[in-house]
Design a protein around this motif. Structure first.
Motif, short mmCIF file in Angstrom:
data_model
loop_
_atom_site.label_atom_id
_atom_site.label_comp_id
_atom_site.label_asym_id
_atom_site.label_seq_id
_atom_site.Cartn_x
_atom_site.Cartn_y
_atom_site.Cartn_z
N HIS A 21 40.83 45.50 22.28
CA HIS A 21 39.72 46.24 22.87
C HIS A 21 39.47 47.46 22.00
N HIS B 286 35.67 36.76 24.37
CA HIS B 286 36.62 37.67 25.04
C HIS B 286 36.91 37.20 26.46
N ASP C 244 34.67 38.32 29.34
CA ASP C 244 35.74 39.22 29.76
C ASP C 244 36.25 38.90 31.16
N HIS D 227 40.31 36.92 29.30
CA HIS D 227 41.73 37.07 29.67
C HIS D 227 42.09 35.86 30.53
N HIS E 170 34.08 45.03 23.64
CA HIS E 170 33.37 46.16 24.26
C HIS E 170 32.69 47.11 23.27
ZN LIG Z 1 39.40 42.66 28.00
#
Ligand SMILES: [Zn+2]
Length: 453
Positions: free
Chosen positions: A239, A76, A327, A78, A276
């Protein structure tokens, strides 16, 4: 063309949650397609014979006293948020999103900017031992395809998604898909473009269907993305039940929980990796299990934005597959080493509790401790299970991805002064104390793709 190789080294891996194996000075044979064809241990009867036979070969690599770990699998990330890693984490989520994240992500219509940032990120992740990575791009097709190309050219195994956020009421006008139709058409085009690219990528590159999260997408977009996932048998990322706000928003909108909504739209499959999952309950975990979907634990980011600690052990016992993610940039660090450590530390707080005004017996949740070896499993074997690819273990039939650790690296020498240290102590030290300085080489699909001099 890649050649067959024989690698002699000491390897750590975790074939089973909580268990560690040390293959001391083992011989790992790698086929020309980058798959391990056999593993010969020091106590195997033909070890010496094979060692003698091959040790002078051109394709024989002896790593001597260096230690090899599986390449880490970060599921995960971004990618466009890399420029703001470490920024504004003391602010509220809505401020962080509206004043930092969305304005930054909107800049990726500029392909030169995308190329510069994405190249730096992929190189940084590789230098931290991450050989497989699952990325959110932005809403922009060209920039996100550029990210897939950069993974391909640097040798990382990339899983890349064009983000869908089409709900006009939930996303800023300056950064959203213009319409549901455009969001879906662009996603389909992106899948086809990455599949074309993948034909020439030795280590693989994969398109990922990427609804940002349920609140940012219309019902119709979620439905159509589920259909695309089925049509192309694609990976899916999003998510799921991340924070109080997000979890409760979905319940208010649908009268259902995140996992039920994602499932209803066909977005929970055996190729789904949902980030998450902090508020999933045991019924949600059963839905994940039934669909063979995985939750990506993001412990550093959770400390800032999740409002709770994800109960790794409780859900692992229930049979949920769990992997690990940085993340970026909800999590500030590009290193899964940092996230392994934080998995352990967050679990200790969940276990023991945090409010010193409460009696010790009522302070924590008990049975929540995650060991550093269990966290190591999440970063390696757990990631392979989430991707449904043979990754994370040094075993016949598995893909040969690894990182080479020098515990005597001059810039970060690990302390080794104790007598009678066991093998497992060495791995504990590596996981807690090493930095990217100790990672001297990175190999993906049986090929050296990074060497630090
Ligand atoms: Zn995220």
């Amino acid at each position: 063309m890649n050649n067959k190789k024989i690698i002699k080294a000491s390897f750590f891996h975790s074939p089973k949650y909580g268990d560690i194996e040390f293959l001391k000075q083992a011989l790992v044979f790698v086929s020309s397609n980058g798959i391990i064809s056999k593993v010969i241990r020091q106590d195997d009867e033909n070890y010496l014979e094979l060692l003698e036979k091959h040790s002078k070969d051109n394709n024989f690599f002896d790593f001597k006293d260096k230690i090899i770990l599986p390449g880490f699998i970060d599921l995960h990330i971004h990618a466009p948020q890399w420029p703001q890693a470490g920024l504004a984490l003391d602010d509220e989520l809505s401020y962080w999103l509206n004043n930092f994240t969305f304005p930054l992500e909107s800049k990726y219509q500029d392909l030169d900017y995308a190329r510069e940032v994405y190249s730096d990120l992929v190189k940084t992740l590789l230098a931290n031992g991450t050989t497989s990575a699952m990325y959110f791009g932005t809403i922009h097709n060209e920039a996100t395809l550029e990210l897939a190309k950069i993974c391909a050219s640097y040798g990382q195994r990339g899983f890349v998604g064009k983000v869908v956020m089409d709900d006009k009421t939930m996303n800023p006008d300056f950064y959203r898909d213009n319409s549901t139709k455009e969001a879906i058409d662009n996603t389909e085009k992106f899948i086809l473009d990455v599949q074309t690219l993948a034909k020439d990528v030795f280590q693989g590159v994969y398109p990922v269907i990427t609804p940002r999260f349920v609140p940012s997408c219309t019902d119709n977009a979620l439905l159509e993305l589920g259909k695309l996932a089925k049509k192309y048998n694609c990976y899916i990322q999003s998510h799921c039940s991340e924070s109080d706000w997000e979890h409760n928003f979905v319940i208010e909108r649908f009268g259902k929980r995140d996992s039920e909504v994602l499932d209803q739209f066909g977005l929970l499959t055996d190729k789904s990796v949902m980030a998450h999952g902090n508020f999933i309950n045991s019924e949600d975990a059963d839905i994940f299990k039934k669909q063979k979907s995985s939750v990506c634990h993001c412990p550093i980011s959770n400390s800032y934005f999740a409002n709770a600690v994800f109960p790794v052990n409780q859900l692992k016992k229930q049979g949920l597959n769990i992997c690990l993610g940085t993340d970026i940039s909800g999590g500030f660090s590009p290193s899964l080493y940092d996230n392994i450590k934080h998995t352990v530390m967050a679990s200790r707080m969940l276990n023991d509790g945090v409010d010193n005004k409460l009696d010790a017996n009522n302070r924590g949740t008990n049975n929540a401790r995650v060991s550093v070896f269990e966290a190591f499993y999440l970063a390696t074997t757990g990631g392979g299970e989430a991707l449904k690819l043979p990754l994370g273990i040094f075993k016949e039939g598995y893909i040969c991805d690894f990182q080479v650790i020098d515990i005597n690296s001059p810039s970060n020498k690990l302390p080794k002064y104790l007598d009678n240290e066991e093998d497992k102590h060495l791995l504990q030290k590596i996981l807690y104390l090493s930095t990217s300085e100790n990672i001297r080489e990175v190999w993906v699909q049986g090929k050296q793709i990074l060497k630090k001099d």
